[in-house]
Motif scaffolding. Structure first.
Motif, short mmCIF file in Angstrom:
data_model
loop_
_atom_site.label_atom_id
_atom_site.label_comp_id
_atom_site.label_asym_id
_atom_site.label_seq_id
_atom_site.Cartn_x
_atom_site.Cartn_y
_atom_site.Cartn_z
N LEU A 5 36.56 39.74 43.01
CA LEU A 5 37.25 39.84 41.72
C LEU A 5 37.28 41.27 41.20
O LEU A 5 36.24 41.96 41.20
CB LEU A 5 36.56 38.95 40.68
N GLU A 6 38.43 41.69 40.76
CA GLU A 6 38.58 42.99 40.08
C GLU A 6 38.64 42.69 38.59
O GLU A 6 39.71 42.50 38.01
CB GLU A 6 39.86 43.69 40.56
N LEU A 7 37.48 42.64 37.95
CA LEU A 7 37.39 42.13 36.59
C LEU A 7 38.13 42.98 35.56
O LEU A 7 38.50 42.49 34.49
CB LEU A 7 35.93 41.96 36.18
N ASP A 8 38.38 44.25 35.88
CA ASP A 8 39.11 45.09 34.93
C ASP A 8 40.59 44.74 34.86
O ASP A 8 41.32 45.26 34.02
CB ASP A 8 38.93 46.57 35.25
N THR A 9 41.04 43.82 35.72
CA THR A 9 42.45 43.41 35.69
C THR A 9 42.66 42.11 34.93
O THR A 9 43.78 41.59 34.87
CB THR A 9 43.00 43.21 37.12
N PHE A 49 43.23 32.88 32.36
CA PHE A 49 43.28 34.31 32.61
C PHE A 49 43.50 34.57 34.10
O PHE A 49 42.89 33.90 34.95
CB PHE A 49 41.97 34.98 32.16
N ARG A 50 44.35 35.52 34.38
CA ARG A 50 44.62 35.91 35.77
C ARG A 50 43.77 37.13 36.11
O ARG A 50 43.65 38.06 35.32
CB ARG A 50 46.11 36.19 35.95
N ILE A 51 43.21 37.12 37.33
CA ILE A 51 42.35 38.21 37.79
C ILE A 51 42.77 38.59 39.20
O ILE A 51 42.85 37.72 40.09
CB ILE A 51 40.86 37.79 37.82
N SER A 96 45.49 36.74 43.65
CA SER A 96 44.82 36.66 42.36
C SER A 96 44.23 35.28 42.17
O SER A 96 44.60 34.32 42.89
CB SER A 96 45.79 36.99 41.22
N LEU A 97 43.33 35.15 41.23
CA LEU A 97 42.72 33.87 40.89
C LEU A 97 42.87 33.64 39.39
O LEU A 97 43.18 34.57 38.63
CB LEU A 97 41.24 33.85 41.29
N GLY A 155 32.25 24.96 30.35
CA GLY A 155 33.70 24.83 30.33
C GLY A 155 34.43 25.96 31.01
O GLY A 155 35.51 26.36 30.56
N PHE A 156 33.89 26.46 32.13
CA PHE A 156 34.52 27.54 32.88
C PHE A 156 34.88 27.06 34.28
O PHE A 156 34.07 26.40 34.94
CB PHE A 156 33.59 28.75 33.00
N LEU A 157 36.08 27.42 34.74
CA LEU A 157 36.50 27.14 36.11
C LEU A 157 37.13 28.40 36.69
O LEU A 157 37.78 29.16 35.98
CB LEU A 157 37.53 26.01 36.16
N LEU A 158 36.95 28.58 37.99
CA LEU A 158 37.67 29.62 38.73
C LEU A 158 38.58 28.91 39.72
O LEU A 158 38.11 28.15 40.58
CB LEU A 158 36.71 30.55 39.46
N LEU A 159 39.89 29.14 39.58
CA LEU A 159 40.90 28.35 40.28
C LEU A 159 41.79 29.22 41.15
O LEU A 159 41.94 30.42 40.92
CB LEU A 159 41.79 27.62 39.27
N GLY A 160 42.42 28.57 42.13
CA GLY A 160 43.49 29.22 42.88
C GLY A 160 44.68 29.47 41.97
O GLY A 160 44.86 28.82 40.94
#
Length: 366
Positions: free
Chosen positions: A40-44, A58-60, A68-69, A109-114
């Motif tokens: 992950l490039e969190l600054d994006t 949010f897109r990262i 991106s994720l 309540g957090f998810l990281l998705l395609g």
């Protein structure tokens, strides 16, 4: 000629963390622990879409070029990620293109998705494609819907039961009629609504039951032309239920965000009905019966959506749905006028709008 609602634009600007956004700060801390694993490039990080609920996306960008994720923030107790994770698994097993669930923190309540991309079906329609392209897109959307319904079996999703259908219908008098139009229903009005709602409920509950997305429309279908069948992916499926077979087709063809001529709706519906029968889905044998079920289901949905849009404005301060109300109201009035059983309801709907128009003219500066 079609009328297309303006879709919210995807914002490429990084989202700054402010002291007033504690949830975003917590989300970033969670993502920091996942950054190395997923590149992950969190600054994006930047907003990915607008939503009618409390959820945010949010897109990262990642270290993999072009990949991106999506991070979902679904704050408890207003939202629960578990139905989304469950529905994603069920729909993926059915062969549908849905976001992969890479990481979860269900308690927070957090998810990281395609990421299925930035281009919705509504966006594609806004590019003014030709009729052949529109037909291909809607046939593809219909086939995806059939694939989902063909995998249906009871027990995987909550029942779309009488209590839920009735609760949805009551959004019309409670939020649209009383709060938005400022009309206190008389006893006669309440009796008219009660009788109409009973007719709709009886029809809706008698329909064959399948998996129902509940918001299968142009803002929740993602288009990627590089993928087979126009790459139609599905998002926003966390409210999936087991219910009436016509519901999602109504959502698609009588969309709150794009209006099609009725002859085109009929053509797509006939083709869909034929394809559904070929897949042995439990649609009515006679298309006339199927179309009546479609229209009556649509009347339930449109009355509900009018109430939802009113609630989003008056309770949640989201005014962008006000412009979509006429696109929802028109088919509700048309169906109520078309069927003798709904003649009293048609008169009520027409009177409410006529009174609102008159009040608006009287209030306008001269």
């Amino acid at each position: 000629m079609i009328r297309v609602s303006q879709a919210p634009a995807d914002s490429p600007a990084p989202q700054a963390v402010t002291g007033s956004d504690a949830r975003l700060g917590s989300l970033l801390c969670w993502l920091l622990g996942l950054a190395e694993r997923h590149g992950l490039e969190l600054d994006t990080i930047r907003p990915a879409s607008n939503d009618a609920s409390f959820r945010r996306y949010f897109r990262i960008d990642t270290r993999d070029a072009g990949r991106s994720l999506i991070a979902m923030d679904a704050p408890p107790p207003q939202e629960d990620c578990r139905p989304f994770v469950h529905a994603a698994s069920v729909l993926r097993e059915a062969g549908l293109r849905v976001p992969a669930v890479h990481e979860t923190d269900l308690e927070r309540g957090f998810l990281l998705l395609g990421d299925l991309g930035t281009r919705t079906l509504l966006d594609r329609l806004g590019e003014n494609p030709g009729d052949d392209e529109i037909d291909r897109l809607y046939r593809a959307a219909g086939q995806v819907l059939i694939t989902m319904q063909a995998a249906s079996r009871p027990g995987l999703f909550p029942d779309y039961d009488r209590a839920l259908l009735e609760r949805e219908l009551m959004l019309y008098p409670d939020w649209y009629l009383t709060r938005h139009r400022g009309i206190a229903p008389s006893d006669e009005d309440r009796n008219t609504l009660h009788k109409a709602f009973e007719l709709l409920l009886a029809n809706n509950l008698a329909q064959p039951r399948v998996h129902v997305h509940r918001d299968y429309h142009s803002r929740n279908l993602m288009v990627d032309d590089a993928v087979h069948e126009h790459g139609l992916g599905i998002i926003d499926f966390q409210d999936a239920v087991y219910g009436p077979i016509t519901y999602d087709l109504v959502s698609l063809l009588r969309d709150a965000y794009v209006a099609w001529p009725e002859e085109r709706q009929l053509d797509w519906a006939v083709r869909w009905w034929e394809a559904a029968r070929a897949r042995s889905l439990p649609v009515a044998v006679d298309f006339g019966d199927f179309w009546r079920d479609f229209e009556w289901m649509g009347l339930q949905r449109h009355l509900k959506v009018l109430g939802i849009f009113a609630r989003l404005y008056h309770r949640d301060g989201k005014d962008r749905y006000l412009a979509d109300m006429p696109r929802v109201l028109a088919p509700a009035q048309a169906v109520a006028r078309r069927y003798r059983d709904f003649a009293p309801l048609a008169k009520l709907l027409d009177r409410v709008e006529a009174d609102a128009d008159l009040a608006g003219r009287q209030a306008a500066p001269r």
